[in-house]
Scaffold this active site. Structure first.
Site, PDB file in Angstrom:
ATOM      1  N   THR A 115       0.834  -1.203   0.000  1.00 21.85           N
ATOM      2  CA  THR A 115       0.000   0.000   0.000  1.00 21.85           C
ATOM      3  C   THR A 115       0.867   1.252   0.000  1.00 21.85           C
ATOM      4  O   THR A 115       1.950   1.278   0.611  1.00 21.85           O
ATOM      5  CB  THR A 115      -0.947   0.019   1.216  1.00 21.85           C
ATOM      6  OG1 THR A 115      -1.456   1.349   1.383  1.00 21.85           O
ATOM      7  CG2 THR A 115      -0.228  -0.370   2.491  1.00 21.85           C
ATOM      8  N   SER A 121      -1.030   2.856  10.680  1.00 26.07           N
ATOM      9  CA  SER A 121      -1.931   1.973  11.437  1.00 26.07           C
ATOM     10  C   SER A 121      -1.257   0.608  11.526  1.00 26.07           C
ATOM     11  O   SER A 121      -0.293   0.330  10.812  1.00 26.07           O
ATOM     12  CB  SER A 121      -3.280   1.820  10.735  1.00 26.07           C
ATOM     13  OG  SER A 121      -3.152   0.971   9.599  1.00 26.07           O
ATOM     14  N   TYR A 152      -2.440  -2.064  10.427  1.00 24.75           N
ATOM     15  CA  TYR A 152      -2.582  -2.637   9.096  1.00 24.75           C
ATOM     16  C   TYR A 152      -1.442  -2.172   8.183  1.00 24.75           C
ATOM     17  O   TYR A 152      -0.757  -2.994   7.556  1.00 24.75           O
ATOM     18  CB  TYR A 152      -3.938  -2.254   8.482  1.00 24.75           C
ATOM     19  CG  TYR A 152      -3.916  -2.239   6.981  1.00 24.75           C
ATOM     20  CD1 TYR A 152      -3.864  -3.424   6.264  1.00 24.75           C
ATOM     21  CD2 TYR A 152      -3.892  -1.034   6.265  1.00 24.75           C
ATOM     22  CE1 TYR A 152      -3.802  -3.413   4.868  1.00 24.75           C
ATOM     23  CE2 TYR A 152      -3.835  -1.015   4.889  1.00 24.75           C
ATOM     24  CZ  TYR A 152      -3.791  -2.205   4.193  1.00 24.75           C
ATOM     25  OH  TYR A 152      -3.712  -2.193   2.834  1.00 24.75           O
ATOM     26  N   HIS A 153      -1.243  -0.866   8.096  1.00 17.85           N
ATOM     27  CA  HIS A 153      -0.170  -0.372   7.232  1.00 17.85           C
ATOM     28  C   HIS A 153       1.184  -0.923   7.682  1.00 17.85           C
ATOM     29  O   HIS A 153       2.037  -1.252   6.864  1.00 17.85           O
ATOM     30  CB  HIS A 153      -0.156   1.164   7.237  1.00 17.85           C
ATOM     31  CG  HIS A 153      -1.348   1.784   6.573  1.00 17.85           C
ATOM     32  ND1 HIS A 153      -2.397   2.313   7.293  1.00 17.85           N
ATOM     33  CD2 HIS A 153      -1.677   1.938   5.274  1.00 17.85           C
ATOM     34  CE1 HIS A 153      -3.307   2.779   6.442  1.00 17.85           C
ATOM     35  NE2 HIS A 153      -2.903   2.565   5.224  1.00 17.85           N
ATOM     36  N   LYS A 196       2.021  -4.322   6.291  1.00 15.57           N
ATOM     37  CA  LYS A 196       2.522  -4.303   4.914  1.00 15.57           C
ATOM     38  C   LYS A 196       4.005  -3.908   4.876  1.00 15.57           C
ATOM     39  O   LYS A 196       4.761  -4.375   4.017  1.00 15.57           O
ATOM     40  CB  LYS A 196       1.698  -3.326   4.068  1.00 15.57           C
ATOM     41  CG  LYS A 196       0.222  -3.672   3.949  1.00 15.57           C
ATOM     42  CD  LYS A 196      -0.031  -4.723   2.882  1.00 15.57           C
ATOM     43  CE  LYS A 196      -1.509  -4.840   2.558  1.00 15.57           C
ATOM     44  NZ  LYS A 196      -1.783  -5.822   1.492  1.00 15.57           N
ATOM     45  N   ALA A 224     -12.371   5.877   0.576  1.00 15.04           N
ATOM     46  CA  ALA A 224     -12.912   7.241   0.516  1.00 15.04           C
ATOM     47  C   ALA A 224     -13.891   7.461  -0.642  1.00 15.04           C
ATOM     48  O   ALA A 224     -15.062   7.770  -0.421  1.00 15.04           O
ATOM     49  CB  ALA A 224     -11.770   8.243   0.452  1.00 15.04           C
ATOM     50  N   ARG A 283      -8.556   9.398  13.073  1.00 17.43           N
ATOM     51  CA  ARG A 283      -7.194   8.898  12.879  1.00 17.43           C
ATOM     52  C   ARG A 283      -6.174   9.902  13.404  1.00 17.43           C
ATOM     53  O   ARG A 283      -6.482  11.075  13.579  1.00 17.43           O
ATOM     54  CB  ARG A 283      -6.918   8.647  11.392  1.00 17.43           C
ATOM     55  CG  ARG A 283      -7.952   7.754  10.735  1.00 17.43           C
ATOM     56  CD  ARG A 283      -7.571   7.398   9.313  1.00 17.43           C
ATOM     57  NE  ARG A 283      -8.554   6.474   8.748  1.00 17.43           N
ATOM     58  CZ  ARG A 283      -8.329   5.631   7.744  1.00 17.43           C
ATOM     59  NH1 ARG A 283      -7.132   5.593   7.175  1.00 17.43           N
ATOM     60  NH2 ARG A 283      -9.269   4.830   7.305  1.00 17.43           N
TER      61      ARG A 283
END
Lengths: 392, 392
Positions: free
Chosen positions: B145, B180, B182-183, B186, B239, B327
């Site tokens: 990402t 995050s 999640y990020h 990666k 988004a 966030r």
């Protein structure tokens, strides 16, 4: 200060727990004792059989009159216990050694790679969440490794690099080139901790530690049963410790490849100082500090030659043998890491001298009968699985 | 070419599987179907109920006469199945989408952070080991990402950065500031894959993908039951997709904070092209390539304004509402990422036009009765747990 030592049964964790307990801190250790199982698995018993953790703590209490609290728990697999310990003990500082520490172990096969990253990365994630919940103002002192950096062709700064691209500039995390799934796990930890600091306002010091050598600290010498677990085998034994054991055992000092690969080193007694100093000068809320924790740089061959020379003075006949390198690593490379931060805090390095190497060898010689020569040669290849065609 | 699509039941995986199957490649999909469970957990049903994976595959076969093989398996938890699939199918290329894809999901609490990193990082470790064992010459195309980079104050190159320190220079992995857990997962993947390439000689292309928008591809339009799962909720909806659904549903377009945060975007049809191009121009053995995969950069507010304008043409009354940002992210920052590699391979970007946004909204309007307005507002805060004082 209330200090929680995660991984308090290990080579460094146990001396650390004693060191702080002796200086009137309130200490609690957590350990899942898994290292003792890994040692049996890879046939790598420590030089002297370690008493059980609870026995050690009783001896410590008998010898010093000081109590160290203990929880036997797996921080990666049992988050409820982690949260309870953080809630009940309310640590002001957390010293986190509770990770699988061997590069060769992580390279045995798929199973060991996955185990290492699961244990190390998820354990640290649990610690970060427990801090956020119960002690958001505590200071995390996390043991990383100089091996996170690998061997880039530029000087290695402490955690950060100033970059300039097309006329704009920023200070960014230093790029990492780790050399095993173990080293990678520490890189993952570093990214996770940095995120927790900038997102939740936690305070952390990431200590990128070099290769530790040595067998004794002031506290291990207080009683024969307070010794720490000293490894000389190919999986858990680090370079200098292994060379000293080889010299004492009368087997060749095994240098991987040419031995031109350079690494950073420090004395186990300096490890204690390098943990004490950031605890006494804590990171601010939201601050993520990276200190490179070592005192000297040697090539592996230089170290072997140093040990061989010292062995000669003890009338030991130490021969150096170059093995085909089981690892994938550069044997000729630039290596110039900085370590200003800990020096600025007052670290007075104990440099490696012939005298110290001789002292180590004399100490190892007391247990020479226990050295198992069959466990010294490397069996884990970076490019070849041990195992079968089905995953283990 | 034999192409293995990991995560072949998902928003992008399913269209990818059809895309390659239609162009005469031999395709196999693997999925654990976990996303369908996460959707129920967070109350985020996709716009149109997806048929089961096996049903989709039967429809695909009926419509096109082409077969897609399938294995229902968890690549993180069941390495034996992973190894068997790699051994039996002998993929020449692996397209790896099989990860938990939501930043808010990873920030719900400790349990979701740990789950995300365990699922994503250990799954990819299993894939790397299975490649090494059974198809060491295959090409891994891994979906990363653009969020791995965060928003540094310099231009974002593709994976690497040229650094100069004290007169010496090197080309090193681009430093990462993920936003995050999640990020972060990666970022961990990227380091692990890079290591596998330089240590084992695997070939990999790491696609740092921007935010994907769109609801249809040529293949999803072949039959009503071949649609892909389109999300508009706060956890899995991205988004632009979410803004379009909000406009159609007659609720405010929810911009987090000022909306000045800039992100990179691409059309779902370009995702297919961006996977096709590296497959047709594979990485060399030992090569680890990083391509930034996006076509345009917008601020979140620009996107919302674009959707509001297009909605006006459809006589929809779209209002923009600024919410307190759930966030932790910069809302004013430099953002200039490069995407030269895919353009050089021949990517012809489908740029976002009012027309496309209108087409999306018309398509969404067909299912407007299924939009659950209660699932659109963010409930996950980057700085506040959902849950209780004991870990979940």
């Amino acid at each position: 200060m209330r200090i929680l030592v995660l991984g308090g049964d290990g080579y460094l964790g146990w001396p650390t727990a004693m060191f702080f307990s002796r200086t009137d801190h309130e200490v609690m250790v957590v350990d899942n004792l898994a290292k003792r199982q890994w040692e049996v698995e890879v046939d790598g018993a420590p030089l002297e059989p370690p008493p059980t953790l609870r026995h050690r703590l009783r001896v410590w209490s008998d010898v010093t009159g000081r109590e160290i609290q203990v929880a036997i728990a797996d921080i990666a697999e049992n988050p409820r216990v982690v949260y309870r310990v953080f809630e009940d003990f309310q640590p002001e500082a957390i010293v986190h050694y509770a990770e699988q520490p061997s590069a060769p172990y992580s390279m045995v096969d798929r199973n060991h790679a996955v185990y290492t990253q699961r244990n190390n990365v998820l354990g640290t994630l649990n610690v970060l969440h427990a801090m956020k919940r119960h002690v958001p103002e505590a200071h995390l002192v996390k043991l990383g490794t100089m091996g996170e950096y690998g061997t880039p062709n530029v000087d290695i700064a402490e955690g950060w690099i100033d970059v300039e691209v097309n006329g704009r500039s920023d200070r960014l995390p230093f790029p990492k080139l780790p050399g095993s799934f173990y080293h990678l796990s520490k890189v993952h930890d570093s990214h996770n901790i940095h995120f927790a600091c900038r997102t939740w306002g936690l305070a952390a010091t990431d200590l990128n530690q070099g290769v530790v050598y040595g067998i004794t600290t002031d506290e291990t010498e207080l009683d024969p049963e307070l010794h720490t677990s000293f490894h000389y085998d190919a999986v858990f034994g680090t370079a200098l410790n292994r060379f000293c054991a080889q010299a004492v055992a009368g087997v060749p000092l095994t240098v991987y490849g040419s031995g031109g690969q350079k690494r950073s080193f420090l004395n186990i007694r300096d490890t204690l100082e390098c943990v004490r100093l950031p605890l006494e000068h804590a990171a601010e809320p939201g601050e993520y500090r990276v200190f490179n924790q070592f005192t000297e740089v040697f090539s592996v061959l230089e170290l072997a030659e140093l040990v061989a020379a010292a062995a000669g003075k003890l009338c030991l006949d130490a021969r150096i043998e170059h093995l085909e390198n089981p690892r994938i690593e550069s044997e000729e490379h630039w290596y110039n890491p900085r370590n200003d931060s800990l020096l600025a805090l007052g670290l007075e390095p104990r440099l490696l001298s012939n005298e110290l190497v001789e002292t180590m060898m004399r100490r190892i010689a007391e247990s020479v009968d226990r050295i198992d020569r069959a466990t010294i040669l490397p069996r884990v290849q970076w490019r070849q699985d041990i195992g079968t065609a089905t995953p283990s």
